[in-house]
Write a protein that holds these residues in place. Structure first.
Motif, PDB file in Angstrom:
ATOM      1  N   VAL A 140       0.877  -1.169   0.295  1.00  0.00           N
ATOM      2  CA  VAL A 140      -0.183   0.037  -0.468  1.00  0.00           C
ATOM      3  C   VAL A 140       0.595   1.676   0.115  1.00  0.00           C
ATOM      4  CG1 VAL A 140      -1.837   1.402   1.241  1.00  0.00           C
ATOM      5  CG2 VAL A 140      -1.796  -0.905   1.441  1.00  0.00           C
ATOM      6  N   MET A 141       0.493   2.325  -0.851  1.00  0.00           N
ATOM      7  CA  MET A 141       1.194   3.445  -0.445  1.00  0.00           C
ATOM      8  C   MET A 141      -0.130   4.674  -0.169  1.00  0.00           C
ATOM      9  SD  MET A 141       1.727   5.467  -4.405  1.00  0.00           S
ATOM     10  CE  MET A 141       2.952   4.994  -4.470  1.00  0.00           C
ATOM     11  N   TYR A 142       0.409   5.243   0.409  1.00  0.00           N
ATOM     12  CA  TYR A 142      -0.653   6.807   1.528  1.00  0.00           C
ATOM     13  C   TYR A 142       0.400   7.673   1.630  1.00  0.00           C
ATOM     14  CZ  TYR A 142       1.493   4.888   5.274  1.00  0.00           C
ATOM     15  OH  TYR A 142       1.748   4.304   6.091  1.00  0.00           O
ATOM     16  N   PHE A 143      -0.527   8.804   1.330  1.00  0.00           N
ATOM     17  CA  PHE A 143       0.172  10.253   1.925  1.00  0.00           C
ATOM     18  C   PHE A 143      -0.703  10.511   2.935  1.00  0.00           C
ATOM     19  CE2 PHE A 143      -0.353   9.899  -2.779  1.00  0.00           C
ATOM     20  CZ  PHE A 143       0.718   9.561  -3.526  1.00  0.00           C
ATOM     21  N   GLY A 144       0.715  10.508   3.557  1.00  0.00           N
ATOM     22  CA  GLY A 144      -0.099  11.117   5.356  1.00  0.00           C
ATOM     23  C   GLY A 144      -0.713  12.180   5.517  1.00  0.00           C
ATOM     24  N   GLN A 145      -0.383  13.892   4.473  1.00  0.00           N
ATOM     25  CA  GLN A 145      -0.407  13.893   5.238  1.00  0.00           C
ATOM     26  C   GLN A 145      -2.257  14.687   6.442  1.00  0.00           C
ATOM     27  OE1 GLN A 145       0.631  14.275   2.394  1.00  0.00           O
ATOM     28  NE2 GLN A 145       1.871  15.452   1.669  1.00  0.00           N
ATOM     29  N   ARG A 146      -2.951  14.387   5.998  1.00  0.00           N
ATOM     30  CA  ARG A 146      -4.329  14.911   6.170  1.00  0.00           C
ATOM     31  C   ARG A 146      -5.272  13.507   7.680  1.00  0.00           C
ATOM     32  NH1 ARG A 146      -9.178  12.257   4.684  1.00  0.00           N
ATOM     33  NH2 ARG A 146      -9.282  10.532   3.219  1.00  0.00           N
ATOM     34  N   PHE A 147      -3.697  12.104   7.722  1.00  0.00           N
ATOM     35  CA  PHE A 147      -4.653  10.988   8.732  1.00  0.00           C
ATOM     36  C   PHE A 147      -3.809  11.417   9.877  1.00  0.00           C
ATOM     37  CE2 PHE A 147      -4.576   9.515   4.528  1.00  0.00           C
ATOM     38  CZ  PHE A 147      -5.805   9.218   3.982  1.00  0.00           C
ATOM     39  N   TYR A 148      -4.473  10.807  10.523  1.00  0.00           N
ATOM     40  CA  TYR A 148      -3.886  10.831  11.458  1.00  0.00           C
ATOM     41  C   TYR A 148      -2.797   9.427  11.830  1.00  0.00           C
ATOM     42  CZ  TYR A 148      -6.269  14.364  13.884  1.00  0.00           C
ATOM     43  OH  TYR A 148      -7.363  15.224  13.922  1.00  0.00           O
ATOM     44  N   GLY A 149      -1.995   9.370  11.431  1.00  0.00           N
ATOM     45  CA  GLY A 149      -0.863   8.130  11.853  1.00  0.00           C
ATOM     46  C   GLY A 149      -1.298   7.546  10.506  1.00  0.00           C
ATOM     47  N   PHE A 150      -1.305   6.086  10.867  1.00  0.00           N
ATOM     48  CA  PHE A 150      -1.278   4.922  10.406  1.00  0.00           C
ATOM     49  C   PHE A 150      -2.608   4.206  10.791  1.00  0.00           C
ATOM     50  CE2 PHE A 150      -1.186   0.034   9.251  1.00  0.00           C
ATOM     51  CZ  PHE A 150      -2.051  -0.297   7.577  1.00  0.00           C
ATOM     52  N   SER A 151      -2.352   3.703  12.098  1.00  0.00           N
ATOM     53  CA  SER A 151      -2.568   2.903  13.113  1.00  0.00           C
ATOM     54  C   SER A 151      -4.085   3.652  13.512  1.00  0.00           C
ATOM     55  CB  SER A 151      -2.214   2.346  13.855  1.00  0.00           C
ATOM     56  OG  SER A 151      -2.871   1.576  15.530  1.00  0.00           O
ATOM     57  N   SER A 152      -4.969   2.303  13.253  1.00  0.00           N
ATOM     58  CA  SER A 152      -6.947   3.006  14.149  1.00  0.00           C
ATOM     59  C   SER A 152      -7.197   2.855  15.091  1.00  0.00           C
ATOM     60  CB  SER A 152      -8.013   2.139  13.647  1.00  0.00           C
ATOM     61  OG  SER A 152      -7.445   1.312  13.404  1.00  0.00           O
ATOM     62  N   GLU A 153      -5.774   2.660  16.481  1.00  0.00           N
ATOM     63  CA  GLU A 153      -6.051   2.637  17.799  1.00  0.00           C
ATOM     64  C   GLU A 153      -6.858   4.261  18.378  1.00  0.00           C
ATOM     65  OE1 GLU A 153      -2.385   1.557  19.488  1.00  0.00           O
ATOM     66  OE2 GLU A 153      -3.017  -0.448  17.963  1.00  0.00           O
ATOM     67  N   GLY A 154      -7.226   4.038  18.718  1.00  0.00           N
ATOM     68  CA  GLY A 154      -7.537   5.468  20.027  1.00  0.00           C
ATOM     69  C   GLY A 154      -9.105   5.708  19.323  1.00  0.00           C
ATOM     70  N   ASN A 155      -9.584   7.278  19.153  1.00  0.00           N
ATOM     71  CA  ASN A 155     -10.792   7.410  19.057  1.00  0.00           C
ATOM     72  C   ASN A 155     -10.394   9.396  17.853  1.00  0.00           C
ATOM     73  OD1 ASN A 155     -12.107   6.294  20.694  1.00  0.00           O
ATOM     74  ND2 ASN A 155     -11.960   7.512  22.630  1.00  0.00           N
ATOM     75  N   THR A 156      -8.450   8.880  17.611  1.00  0.00           N
ATOM     76  CA  THR A 156      -8.543   9.299  16.303  1.00  0.00           C
ATOM     77  C   THR A 156      -9.021   9.342  15.108  1.00  0.00           C
ATOM     78  OG1 THR A 156      -6.375   8.413  16.292  1.00  0.00           O
ATOM     79  CG2 THR A 156      -6.672  10.814  17.408  1.00  0.00           C
ATOM     80  N   GLU A 157      -9.615  10.290  13.610  1.00  0.00           N
ATOM     81  CA  GLU A 157      -9.931   9.868  13.013  1.00  0.00           C
ATOM     82  C   GLU A 157      -9.997  10.750  12.277  1.00  0.00           C
ATOM     83  OE1 GLU A 157     -11.428   7.600  11.443  1.00  0.00           O
ATOM     84  OE2 GLU A 157     -11.294   5.911  13.144  1.00  0.00           O
ATOM     85  N   PRO A 158      -9.312  11.114  10.255  1.00  0.00           N
ATOM     86  CA  PRO A 158      -8.902   9.981  10.497  1.00  0.00           C
ATOM     87  C   PRO A 158      -7.703   8.857   9.829  1.00  0.00           C
ATOM     88  CG  PRO A 158      -9.063  11.201   8.343  1.00  0.00           C
ATOM     89  CD  PRO A 158      -8.943  11.504   9.505  1.00  0.00           C
ATOM     90  N   THR A 159      -7.884   7.475  10.169  1.00  0.00           N
ATOM     91  CA  THR A 159      -6.191   7.027   9.672  1.00  0.00           C
ATOM     92  C   THR A 159      -6.409   6.376   8.897  1.00  0.00           C
ATOM     93  OG1 THR A 159      -7.299   5.202  10.830  1.00  0.00           O
ATOM     94  CG2 THR A 159      -6.150   6.408  12.610  1.00  0.00           C
ATOM     95  N   VAL A 160      -5.182   5.795   8.510  1.00  0.00           N
ATOM     96  CA  VAL A 160      -5.060   4.926   6.456  1.00  0.00           C
ATOM     97  C   VAL A 160      -5.095   3.538   7.365  1.00  0.00           C
ATOM     98  CG1 VAL A 160      -3.933   3.968   5.354  1.00  0.00           C
ATOM     99  CG2 VAL A 160      -2.811   6.278   6.804  1.00  0.00           C
TER     100      VAL A 160
END
Length: 473
Positions: free
Chosen positions: A138-158
């Motif tokens: 997978v390729m992703y551009f992380g500028q708008r994401f709160y990291g890769f992992s979806s742990e916690g309540n932060t959205e969006p994540t990859v």
């Protein structure tokens, strides 16, 4: 004589009442059998039919005409009265079984299968389908994401966006745990990846026997094409690969490669390269990471390559450069901490020997306080695995190339707009006094306040755990 007849009548009446209660119990049991028979397989339904036939024989006797007419072979009014409810229950059971046979004969699914499929459609999983363990690159551009992992309540994540796409495409065959999900690593907020094997998990497959010949993949689902149609524009699947059952995206990874972009400016690249070479090899990097004493006890990692090169792109008399960092594994924020120290060395604020001091935990057991390098220029470039040949169909590859070209041209236009805006401003002259003042205000790393050591952190964790246990008890 009259007294004896009265006692006999009372006894018979009590027996009749008991028999009526027994008949009611049998009716309830037969209703339950009728319900159970409606969801049983053919073999069990046939057994139920035979059971009903035996019960019918007991009630009707061996007279076919009586069975056809629905009459009992008993002639006593009392026996007819007791047997009639049970007879109707038997008939309803036979009719229920016959209706189920007709449904199966017509090839129509029963209600239970409809409910199962309906639940699968609602949660995006298809547990009844064929599946196979697949690794996705997978390729992703992380500028708008709160990291890769979806742990916690932060959205969006990859990770959360990927699972939304998997569920929408009906590729999931169970929950995340049931799918044996694993990820290669976690990137921080704002960090991008151009070739991470992000996940491995069981996905729906068109191949019935996934244990057979895996060379012929023409009939398989085009995972790349399907997912890229659903994923947001800043996430793309580059390829997929079938992997063995013991594959784990994190622990099977042999090495990882990071790339960090930066503008050269007034940095001394030669001094930075001298210092970067000191990172190569196996060292204790606890002074070059964000320490997580509760979960990590071993801070030794191996760096196999650390080089600094020019990209060949220039802007306003400045040159774009990049660092290449390869290693078997990395600690939390390790790359950004190493880059931050190299920038201090490149500015002439620190000597390359400071790297030796920070790698010597007996001399420097506590990490000095310093700011990490920015997250935006950091790219997880690749993750190396043994015997993984990622596939991408020609259609999916063509669409992927067109998409990335469109995005590249879009951001190049934006960059040109900013470049045009800069041309409207007078170019400032270099201020040597500002550089000199910065050097005067700089506090050497080894003279700064330090963070708690690992031993102090782990002692605090143990104390907190003991206090919690005491409160709980």
């Amino acid at each position: 004589m009259a007294a004896a007849e009265t006692e006999t009548a009372a006894a018979l009446q009590a027996e009749v009442s008991a028999l009526r209660m027994r008949v009611q119990e049998l009716e309830r049991e037969n209703q339950n059998l009728a319900k159970a028979a409606s969801s049983c397989t053919c073999r069990f339904k046939d057994d139920s039919v035979r059971s009903v036939a035996v019960a019918s024989s007991c009630l009707y006797g061996s007279n076919p005409e009586a069975r056809h007419n629905g009459k009992f072979h008993q002639s006593s009014p009392l026996e007819k009265d007791l047997s009639a409810p049970f007879y109707h229950s038997i008939i309803s059971t036979e009719n229920e079984i016959q209706r189920n046979r007709n449904v199966e004969g017509n090839g129509l699914p029963d209600d239970s299968s409809k409910r199962t499929k309906r639940r699968g459609r609602q949660d995006g999983t298809l547990s009844h389908c064929s599946k196979r363990l697949v690794a996705l690159k997978v390729m992703y551009f992380g500028q708008r994401f709160y990291g890769f992992s979806s742990e916690g309540n932060t959205e969006p994540t990859v990770e959360s966006e990927i699972f939304k796409a998997l569920e929408r495409a009906k590729l999931m065959v169970g929950s995340r745990k049931e799918s044996c999900y694993s990820r290669c690593g976690r990137t921080d907020k704002g960090v991008s990846a151009s070739g991470q094997v992000v996940i491995s998990l069981y996905l729906r497959s068109n191949i019935k026997d996934v244990g057979g010949d895996m060379q012929n993949e023409r009939s398989e689902i085009d995972y790349v094409k399907v997912l890229n149609r659903i994923l947001p524009q800043d996430i793309r699947v580059l390829g997929w690969c079938p992997v063995p059952a013991d594959f784990h995206a994190r622990f099977t990874c042999l090495s990882r490669e990071y790339k960090y972009l930066f503008w050269k400016g007034d940095l001394d690249i030669l001094e930075m390269q001298r210092a970067a070479s000191k990172f190569v090899g196996e060292h204790d990097f606890r002074n070059f990471c964000k320490m997580d004493a509760a979960n990590v006890s071993n801070y030794r990692r191996r760096i196999t390559e650390f080089t600094i090169s020019a990209c060949g792109k220039r802007s306003n008399n400045d040159e774009l450069c990049y660092m290449t960092i390869k290693g078997t594994a990395f600690l939390w924020h390790q790359v950004r901490c190493m880059v931050a120290v190299l920038f201090l060395i490149g500015q002439g604020l620190e000597s390359p020997s400071v790297v030796d001091s920070l790698l010597d935990i007996t001399k420097t057991p506590r990490k000095p306080q310093y700011k990490m390098a920015a997250e935006l220029p950091l790219i997880l470039r690749s993750c190396l695995f043994d015997q993984t040949d990622f596939m991408c169909s020609s259609d999916a590859s063509r669409s992927l190339t067109e998409h990335l070209n469109d995005q590249y041209h879009h951001y190049m236009l934006q960059a040109e707009i900013f470049h045009e805006a800069l041309n409207c401003l007078p170019f400032p002259e270099s201020n040597s006094l500002e550089t000199l003042q910065k050097k005067r205000n700089h506090i050497p790393l080894l003279s700064r306040q330090t963070e708690p050591s690992y031993e102090e952190r782990i002692a605090k964790v143990k104390t907190k755990l003991t206090d919690n246990l005491s409160i709980a008890s």
